[in-house]
Design a protein around this motif. Structure first.
Motif, short mmCIF file in Angstrom:
data_model
loop_
_atom_site.label_atom_id
_atom_site.label_comp_id
_atom_site.label_asym_id
_atom_site.label_seq_id
_atom_site.Cartn_x
_atom_site.Cartn_y
_atom_site.Cartn_z
N ALA A 108 -22.35 7.98 -29.47
CA ALA A 108 -23.09 8.71 -30.49
C ALA A 108 -22.15 9.41 -31.46
O ALA A 108 -22.39 9.46 -32.68
N ALA A 109 -21.05 9.96 -30.96
CA ALA A 109 -20.09 10.65 -31.81
C ALA A 109 -19.03 9.71 -32.37
O ALA A 109 -18.15 10.15 -33.12
N SER A 110 -19.07 8.41 -31.96
CA SER A 110 -18.09 7.42 -32.40
C SER A 110 -16.68 7.89 -32.12
O SER A 110 -15.77 7.75 -32.95
N GLN A 111 -16.49 8.49 -30.95
CA GLN A 111 -15.18 8.99 -30.56
C GLN A 111 -14.77 8.40 -29.21
O GLN A 111 -15.62 8.13 -28.36
N ILE A 112 -13.45 8.23 -29.08
CA ILE A 112 -12.89 7.81 -27.80
C ILE A 112 -11.75 8.75 -27.47
O ILE A 112 -10.89 9.04 -28.30
N GLY A 113 -11.80 9.29 -26.23
CA GLY A 113 -10.74 10.18 -25.78
C GLY A 113 -9.82 9.45 -24.81
O GLY A 113 -10.29 8.73 -23.94
N THR A 114 -8.50 9.64 -25.00
CA THR A 114 -7.51 9.02 -24.11
C THR A 114 -6.70 10.10 -23.45
O THR A 114 -6.40 11.14 -24.05
N SER A 115 -6.34 9.84 -22.21
CA SER A 115 -5.54 10.82 -21.44
C SER A 115 -4.58 10.06 -20.56
O SER A 115 -4.87 9.77 -19.39
N PRO A 116 -3.39 9.66 -21.05
CA PRO A 116 -2.41 8.93 -20.24
C PRO A 116 -1.72 9.86 -19.25
O PRO A 116 -1.44 11.02 -19.55
N GLN A 131 -6.97 13.45 -25.83
CA GLN A 131 -6.83 13.29 -27.27
C GLN A 131 -7.93 12.39 -27.78
O GLN A 131 -8.12 11.28 -27.28
N PHE A 132 -8.68 12.83 -28.78
CA PHE A 132 -9.81 12.09 -29.33
C PHE A 132 -9.42 11.46 -30.66
O PHE A 132 -8.65 12.02 -31.45
#
Length: 845
Positions: A108-116, A131-132
């Motif tokens: 819905a927010a068109s966001q992807i969060g990554t956390s390596p 991090q988004f």
């Protein structure tokens, strides 16, 4: 980004509880499917999302959902579905592996969060912040097609390889907190540990299975002298999942021929091969292929999963493929430097079924865009090859080594057999020479053995006959002894020694004529010359003598019956055999029989004479005019007829009782009633003789035959009346006693305190009985001299009948008397239990 509002019925609020449960699952079970099923269930309950799944990568890059937990069917199930390799780009896979990157998508927010967890370049640990950035539209469209608005993906690593993904899907936007991400990462780490454990378990199980197969094949190869190559081949084909196989053993010498063991599907003969009887292993193209460097060749093992990839002559390929053989594994059998043959295992074609999440078509341009549907699509690929794994190759290598060793041992065994055969042939030749050289000696030995055997058989036969004769002599009941011509004993059996009162040894070699004092029936000793046994020795005549007398060692004599028979051999008399037996008892029985006949004859003759005289007077009519005398004659005849009837009845009764042919009909009866009835029966006889009968009964219950007890009483009363003077009294007295002993057993009757016996006495005032007759009167046909008593006489059997009846009731009977003082006859009857108590109670009342 706002947190969506939703409520789940189950929840796990504490991360510690979740991790504790996961750790326990791994410790309690090594089965990976169970652990993964519990993992997705626990994580879904913890995150409270719609679906949590475990996605596993396959070697070809595609993936499959192998574990899944869905909440209230809000999202469709993807368990068992395959996804193509292109769904997850290579760069994303590289980040999953090197950086262990976690992704959180909010469609819905068109966001992807990554956390390596690690730096992709250096591999060092990095900060755990999320991090988004904007999500790729294709990725968002892909998730939307699956009905997902938010997702969480955590990589699962095993042995430094990307094993799979732990994925959470939710139908609505959802924020993932750092604490939740940390917990899910910890769960993924625990799953990695479980995968390592499961991998180790699978390897251990596979190793154990292969070792069991190897041990079984080894046991078949070494169980018997003739090794079971066929059974070993069948087990090998089954263990390697083949459709057929063969063991080819090459000949080790020009005189040998190849050996072949086959099982299951076999290749067809090549079209250009020699006659069908030849082997494919001998085909030049086959040997060229195996001597070359075919694909997948390792340490003399050729593992070809797909024959279409094998560069070989068309004839060999056609021979294999025409038999539906698609895969081939060949092991070169070699022991040390010696080539022994080949082990070949064949595999057929297989079908591979795949369940895809949506239909795939590389020729369809729509596949270049994200899929719009994940509807289940079943793909069935037929005619596929079955790959040989490294485990298959290792198992084949081990089995081939054992087969080579077994073949080598088998060849050694065959060589030993050949040497043994040659040695046996030489031994046989030498043995034949020795047999020919010793033939004459064997014939002589056989002749001697035959003579010795016949002599031994004759001795055994003589010994057996001697033993049989000895047993017969020892078992005979009569006395038997043998005499020589001088009258001395040559043998004596135990019965003869026992009768004469000697031991057998004491009679050996004795002169029996002197020892026995052989006498005539009147006691006059025989002279030796006139002795019947001497006549047998001299003349050979058989003598059968009865009632001569022999004397025992103690000086007593006994009558004998003996037979003396001569012993002859070739017409000459060598001695005599005397068989004798003691006939003392026979003479006693004959005397008793004579006495019995005499008494019975007398007892019958007397009344018959009276009856004859009376009937004679009546028949001649001499008493026609004298009615009183006629009546008197009739009374005499009637009385004597009754006497004859009593005699016959008494004789029959005594014999029936003696031989147990009379069955007592016992039942409960009163002693007083029996005494009263007997008194009434005899009262008329007593009144004729002016005798008074007095009874003193006791009312007590007996277990007896009342008729027989009354018979006993009437017999005793009849005797008492006969032997009593007119005007006297006869008493019948009954009393309870403890135990009465016959005065013959003890000087006087012994009476104890506790009553258990009924004593009945019949007393009279007659002349009495001599003391020496008190016992004999109870014998058969025993009567007192009653010439002065004036009684009518009897059969002499009454008291014998009384004694038999009383003894059958378990009692005793005896008499006591003094001359001139009368006689007392006593008999006892046992009382049933509790009778005395009942009688005493009756008296008290």
């Amino acid at each position: 980004m706002s947190q969506p509002d939703f409520i789940l019925t189950e929840s796990i609020s504490s991360p510690e509880i979740l991790l504790h449960r996961m750790t326990n699952r791994i410790r309690q079970s090594l089965e990976l499917p169970d652990i993964l099923a519990s993992t997705v269930t626990e994580v879904r309950a913890f995150l409270k999302t719609d679906r949590v799944k475990v996605y596993r990568f396959h070697p070809d890059g595609s993936g499959e959902v192998i574990a899944e937990a869905i909440h209230e069917k809000r999202l469709p199930s993807l368990i068992g579905h395959r996804f193509p390799a292109g769904d997850i780009p290579p760069e994303a896979r590289e980040l999953f592996l090197k950086a262990r990157q976690r992704t959180i998508v909010n469609v819905a927010a068109s966001q992807i969060g990554t956390s390596p967890l690690r730096c992709p370049k250096t591999g060092t640990l990095s900060a755990t912040d999320i991090q988004f950035r904007p999500v790729d539209p294709c990725h968002a469209e892909y998730l939307t097609a699956m009905g997902v608005q938010s997702s969480l993906v955590v990589p699962i690593l095993s042995a430094n390889q990307l094993w799979g993904l732990l994925v959470s899907h939710h139908h609505a936007p959802r924020r993932v907190a750092k604490r939740e991400l940390k917990v899910v990462q910890s769960v993924a780490d625990q799953v990695s540990v479980a995968i390592a454990h499961s991998t180790l378990l699978s390897q251990t199980r596979l190793q154990a299975q292969q070792e069991a197969t190897i041990n079984y094949v080894v046991s078949l190869l070494h169980s018997t002298t003739e090794m079971q190559f066929q059974a070993a081949l069948e087990q090998t084909v089954a263990a390697l999942q083949g459709i057929g196989g063969r063991i080819y053993i090459t000949p080790q010498s020009p005189s040998q021929t190849p050996q072949l063991f086959t099982y299951g599907t076999q290749p067809n003969p090549p079209s250009t091969s020699p006659p069908p009887s030849s082997f494919i292993e001998q085909h030049p193209d086959w040997q060229a292929c195996l001597n070359g460097d075919p694909v997948n060749s390792v340490d003399d093992i050729w593992a070809i999963s797909d024959l279409y990839d094998l560069i070989v002559s068309p004839d060999i390929t056609l021979a294999l493929l025409s038999a539906q053989i698609r895969g081939l594994l060949v092991v070169r059998l070699q022991y040390r430097q010696q080539f022994l043959g080949y082990l070949s295992v064949f595999r057929g074609q297989i079908e591979i079924e795949t369940i895809w999440a949506g239909r795939l078509d590389n020729d369809d341009p729509r596949q270049l865009r994200p899929r719009q549907s994940f509807e289940t699509w079943r793909e069935l690929r037929q005619g596929q090859s079955h790959d040989w794994t490294s485990a298959d190759v290792e198992l084949a290598r081990n089995l081939g080594n054992h087969l080579a060793m077994a073949i080598h041992q088998y060849e050694l065994y065959r060589q030993v057999q050949a040497l043994n055969t040659e040695l046996e042939h030489r031994v046989l030749e030498r043995t034949t020479e020795l047999q020919q050289a010793n033939a004459e000696l064997r014939r002589e030995i056989a002749e001697r053995e035959r003579a010795l055997r016949e002599r031994q058989q004759a001795r055994d036969s003589l010994k057996r006959l001697s033993r049989q004769n000895e047993l017969i002599l020892n078992s005979a009941g009569e006395g038997i002894y043998g005499l020589n011509l001088q009258g001395k004993t040559t043998f004596v059996n135990p019965a003869a020694a026992r009768i004469l009162g000697y031991e057998v040894e004491e009679l050996s070699g004795q002169c029996m004529y002197t020892l026995l004092n052989h006498s005539k029936p009147d006691g006059t000793p025989y002279d030796w010359e006139e002795n019947p046994i001497h006549q047998t020795l001299i003349e050979g005549a058989v003598q059968h003598i009865t009632e001569d007398l022999f004397y025992r060692q103690d000086g007593s004599s006994f009558p004998v019956e003996y037979v003396s028979t001569p012993i002859r051999e070739q017409g000459r008399i060598l001695g005599a055999v005397v068989i004798f037996k003691d006939i003392t008892e026979r003479q006693i029985v004959e005397r008793m029989k004579d006495e019995f006949v005499s008494v019975v004859s007398h007892e019958l003759r007397t009344p018959l004479t009276s009856i004859r005289a009376a009937l004679g007077l009546l028949a001649r009519g001499d008493l026609t005019m004298q009615p009183d005398k006629s009546q008197r004659m009739l009374d005499i005849a009637f009385s004597n007829t009754n006497r004859l009837v009593r005699l016959v009845n008494d004789i029959l009764d005594i014999e029936r009782i003696k031989f147990g042919k009379v069955t007592l009909k016992k039942h409960s009866c009163n002693a007083a009633d029996l005494i009263t009835e007997a008194i009434e029966v005899m009262r008329a006889m007593a009144e004729r003789s002016s005798i008074k009968l007095v009874a003193n009964p006791v009312s007590v219950e007996l277990w007896a035959d009342p008729d027989r007890i009354i018979q006993t009483l009437t017999n005793l009363l009849s005797n008492a009346i006969k032997f009593s003077p007119q005007g006297s009294t006869v008493w019948v007295v009954a009393e309870l006693k403890q135990k009465i002993l016959n005065p013959k057993q003890q000087t006087a009757p012994t009476i104890h305190s506790s009553p258990d016996t009924l004593l009945i006495a019949v007393k009279d005032q007659g002349l009495g009985i001599p003391e020496d007759k008190l016992e004999t009167i109870f014998g058969q046909f025993q009567q007192l001299d009653a010439s002065n008593s004036g009684h009518q006489g009897g059969t002499g059997l009454g008291l014998a009948i009384c004694r038999s009846i009383v003894q059958q009731h378990g009692g005793q009977i005896w008499a006591e008397s003094r001359l001139g003082k009368g006689s007392n006859f006593y008999f006892t009857l046992p009382l049933p239990k509790d009778n005395y108590h009942d009688h005493q109670t009756h008296l008290d009342h």
